[in-house]
Design an enzyme around this catalytic site. Structure first.
Site, PDB file in Angstrom:
ATOM      1  N   ASP A 166       0.837  -1.192   0.000  1.00 60.46           N
ATOM      2  CA  ASP A 166       0.000   0.000   0.000  1.00 60.46           C
ATOM      3  C   ASP A 166       0.876   1.247   0.000  1.00 60.46           C
ATOM      4  O   ASP A 166       2.016   1.214  -0.471  1.00 60.46           O
ATOM      5  CB  ASP A 166      -0.934  -0.042   1.218  1.00 60.46           C
ATOM      6  CG  ASP A 166      -2.316   0.510   0.913  1.00 60.46           C
ATOM      7  OD1 ASP A 166      -2.423   1.729   0.677  1.00 60.46           O
ATOM      8  OD2 ASP A 166      -3.287  -0.261   0.912  1.00 60.46           O
ATOM      9  N   HIS A 215      -3.934   5.688   3.543  1.00 58.96           N
ATOM     10  CA  HIS A 215      -4.668   4.505   3.122  1.00 58.96           C
ATOM     11  C   HIS A 215      -4.052   3.224   3.674  1.00 58.96           C
ATOM     12  O   HIS A 215      -4.751   2.350   4.204  1.00 58.96           O
ATOM     13  CB  HIS A 215      -4.708   4.462   1.593  1.00 58.96           C
ATOM     14  CG  HIS A 215      -5.592   3.415   1.018  1.00 58.96           C
ATOM     15  ND1 HIS A 215      -5.141   2.164   0.677  1.00 58.96           N
ATOM     16  CD2 HIS A 215      -6.904   3.437   0.713  1.00 58.96           C
ATOM     17  CE1 HIS A 215      -6.142   1.459   0.181  1.00 58.96           C
ATOM     18  NE2 HIS A 215      -7.226   2.201   0.194  1.00 58.96           N
ATOM     19  N   SER A 466     -11.460  -1.527  -0.557  1.00 57.24           N
ATOM     20  CA  SER A 466     -10.148  -1.460   0.099  1.00 57.24           C
ATOM     21  C   SER A 466     -10.249  -1.711   1.590  1.00 57.24           C
ATOM     22  O   SER A 466      -9.273  -2.101   2.228  1.00 57.24           O
ATOM     23  CB  SER A 466      -9.509  -0.085  -0.129  1.00 57.24           C
ATOM     24  OG  SER A 466      -9.020   0.041  -1.424  1.00 57.24           O
TER      25      SER A 466
END
Length: 564
Positions: A166, A215, A466
């Site tokens: 990520d 994220h 996600s």
């Protein structure tokens, strides 16, 4: 399940990741232009020496090489390098260094609540009978998959290593720090000023344990936040978290960092890798889409070959691969015309009819990837979530801001997924001030927990596939923890095929809703969000084999070779 998957060819392996730097070798008659960077993919069975010779002949300079999967990072000043590389018999082709996966800082799906014109205060989730960490009463996803019960049997084994491929991981968060592996974590994505802004450090390679996007930290928290009486706890609170920074700070994912992240995971004994990103600049990579130029076709073929080969290599080395199905509210088995690609670079997007047999949404449609759809608290498929019987494996809680129409919970933050987030990113987004305090109006979606020594952690809500994928990744980590074995050379792990089989067999079956054609008009969505659920109770396009069930996964005895 009928599945449109790659047919993986033989993958030549090497004993270690080789990074070899060579000097300029471009031909003297090359027409100089701006130097560009490419990822070059060799044909199957071609030796590294033969591939390098072909690269040199095409006018390229090899900067690094990943022999395990026959992929090379190359620079060239030739304007026609990509075409020359594609024409070489020893090479599949060359993909110029441009984004192949994207997770924007302000994602219109994941942060829909920040873009909503009006918002109501979040409603507290019902209080659990068993109190875990202070904010766990807001984690309805843990209850949906029974992770609150599974930890009494198996909270996770520290020998089980989960890679978070990520944008980075903020290891300073007190819920992440206890489980973070500094020795194995890597940053494979140096900052690129054109997309990420000025570099924060001289080398442009951000230190391990940082995340300038947020994220990756959110994903890591859902997988394995420590059950330490502080903040939140993850699905597998005792497993080890490994940062695999393959995404840029801006949210773009380039081919070379993604490949290097997966090869590093494979070569260092990681058990699970979570991939919560989608492919870009091509929403779908196609082998020969007639709407694309020959150069674009060759680039996509190289990306397909590289991802196929690398995912297969990781699987063969013992890595269970988990991927988000994507947020394009689309049946991946019957894709719409792509009007958003390429979404990076000098060429403007143009309509591309998508052939389901020769186009792939990567990495979700790559070989050996467990594809995960997103559900809201009501168990309904999130309006944004992709689906489809060819690609889906399981479903998991990913949040849905608009869930609960007709109730007080409709359009509230608590319908989404709460997890860890870096303080400085929240400051950049304007929800936390310079002193670290939550600004007025943000109290419904940002939370701050502090220890007596002044150390604080921050948490916020996001939604998306996600957020669903890390719930599934956490359950796979629990399966390895419960049923894994000591391996040769002192390792610990489990055959990914067996992990996948057990995950499917223990998932909570859920039938298609009635009517099967789900519409989201009440939630303000038009006909492009209509979704038809095909299949039966055992397997269907919305839920796959079912909703991942952490408790059943660790409670049910392992049955090798049993069908899901």
């Amino acid at each position: 399940m009928v599945s449109k998957r790659f047919t993986a060819g033989a993958v030549a392996t090497a004993t270690a990741l080789a990074l070899t730097v060579t000097g300029p070798v471009g031909p003297a008659n090359a027409e100089p232009t701006v130097s560009r960077t490419f990822t070059v993919v060799a044909e199957e069975g071609v030796s590294a020496d033969a591939a390098i010779a072909a690269i040199r002949s095409a006018g390229g300079t090899v900067v690094s090489r990943t022999d395990e999967v026959g992929i090379f990072q190359v620079t060239s000043e030739r304007a026609d390098f990509a075409a020359r590389a594609t024409a070489a018999a020893a090479l599949v082709g060359a993909a110029q260094q441009k984004a192949i996966g994207r997770k924007p800082k302000l994602d219109r799906v994941e942060q829909e609540h920040l873009l909503a014109a009006t918002k109501k205060a979040a409603k507290d989730a019902k209080k659990r009978g068993t109190k875990m960490d202070p904010l766990d009463d807001k984690l309805w996803g843990l209850e949906m998959i029974r992770a609150d019960k599974s930890r009494k049997i198996e909270p996770g084994d520290r020998r089980v290593k989960v890679g978070v491929l990520d944008t980075g991981v903020d290891a300073s968060n007190p819920d992440i720090a206890p489980n973070f592996d500094w020795s194995l974590s890597r940053n494979f994505a140096p900052d690129i000023a054109e997309v990420d802004g000025p570099c924060e450090v001289a080398s442009c390679l951000d230190p391990v344990g940082t995340d300038d996007n947020g994220h990756g930290t959110h994903v890591a928290g859902t997988i394995g936040a420590a059950a330490n009486g502080f903040g939140i706890s993850g699905v597998a609170p005792n497993v080890t978290l490994v940062q695999l920074k393959g995404g840029q700070d801006s949210g773009y994912f380039f081919l070379q960092p993604v490949v290097n992240s997966l090869v590093h995971a494979a070569n260092n004994g990681l058990d699970v890798v979570n991939m919560s990103f989608y492919v870009d600049p091509w929403l779908y990579n196609c082998t020969a889409n007639p709407a694309d130029s020959p150069e674009a076709q060759a680039e996509q073929r190289a990306i397909i070959a590289a991802m196929e080969r690398t995912l297969t290599y990781a699987h063969r080395k013992g890595v269970t691969l988990v991927g988000a199905l994507g947020n394009n509210n689309e049946d991946l088995g019957a894709p719409r015309t792509d009007v958003s690609s390429p979404d990076y670079g000098p060429v403007a997007p143009y309509p591309r009819p998508i052939d389901n047999e020769s186009c792939w949404d990567l990495p979700a449609e790559g070989p050996h990837v467990i594809g995960v759809s997103s559900l809201g608290p009501s168990y309904k498929k999130s309006d944004f979530s992709n689906w489809g019987t060819e690609q889906i494996s399981v479903a998991a809680p990913g949040g849905w801001f608009r869930d609960g129409f007709g109730t007080d919970s409709y359009r509230t933050d608590a319908n989404m997924i709460l997890s860890a987030y870096p303080k400085h990113v929240l400051q950049e987004e304007g929800s936390v001030d310079a002193d670290g305090n939550i600004v007025p109006g943000a109290e419904t979606f940002v939370f701050k927990e502090c220890k007596t020594n002044g150390e604080c952690g921050y948490y916020t809500y996001l939604q998306g596939t996600s957020m669903a994928a890390p719930h599934a990744a956490g359950v796979t980590a629990l399966i390895v923890s419960k049923f894994g074995k000591n391996e040769r050379r002192g390792g610990f792990g489990m055959d990914p095929a067996l992990v996948e089989q057990h995950l499917y067999r223990t998932a909570a079956e859920r039938a298609c809703p009635e009517p099967r054609l789900q519409q989201y008009r009440n939630e303000g969505r038009d006909e492009t969000y209509d979704a038809y659920c095909a299949g039966g109770l055992n397997f269907n396009g919305f839920y796959g084999y079912g909703i991942v069930d952490a408790y059943a996964a660790v409670k049910t005895p392992l049955k090798p070779n049993a069908r899901p």
